[in-house]
Design an enzyme around this catalytic site. Sequence first.
Site, PDB file in Angstrom:
ATOM      1  CD  GLU A 153      31.369  39.890  38.092  1.00  0.00           C
ATOM      2  OE1 GLU A 153      30.765  38.986  37.491  1.00  0.00           O
ATOM      3  OE2 GLU A 153      32.595  39.843  38.313  1.00  0.00           O
TER       4      GLU A 153
ATOM      5  CE  LYS B  82      34.944  35.648  34.248  1.00  0.00           C
ATOM      6  NZ  LYS B  82      33.552  35.945  34.616  1.00  0.00           N
TER       7      LYS B  82
END
Length: 211
Positions: free
Chosen positions: A42, A131
Amino acid sequence: MGLKLTAELKREKIVAIVRGITREQAGFVGEGLSQGGIRFMEVTMNTEGALHIMEDWRTRYDGAVYVGAGTVLDVEMAKEAVCAGAQFLISPNTDLSVIEYALEQGIDVWPGAMTPTEIVAAYAAGAEIVKLFPTASLGLEFIRELQGPLHHIPLLATGGVTLDNLADYFAAGAAAVGLGSSLLPKDALAAGNRDEITSRAAAFVNAAKGL
């Protein structure tokens, strides 16, 4: 595509969070992480040149690594990331319009949440993994307590994860973890030390496989 990546993340258990590197550094960082066995990389959108880095990585690692965007705060950022080839979107916050856009595009979205209300809202909006952020401040006990009422919602624990406590996060109930500075120490970045990044990545990947 959505289901496949979520299932894959649960198997791999690790997302590498890359923040604040240059496009030049992205070359050896990508090599080091991928050679160490990392399958989810990411790039945060507040990294200068993030879109170029994603494009470079998609070209270089297509099929071997999933490349996504982090710190996606609004739909505009989400659109830019998807245009650059992002295969998944991660945010520190729950923005329902970002989730909606990602689902329309068939892109996995793993938004950030802290409270039970936010976690449930993100999941109800269509996020298959949420998350949990900032995990370093919330602590393992917080993850453990969430398992009672919310064990059906997979959590990507981000913040504070090291090689020493990795197993504790999964024991507490995390489905996956986000790793930043523990994978990419400043000295290795400054020195361009790809081998150190590879060995750190491999250590985490092997530890996760052993869980």
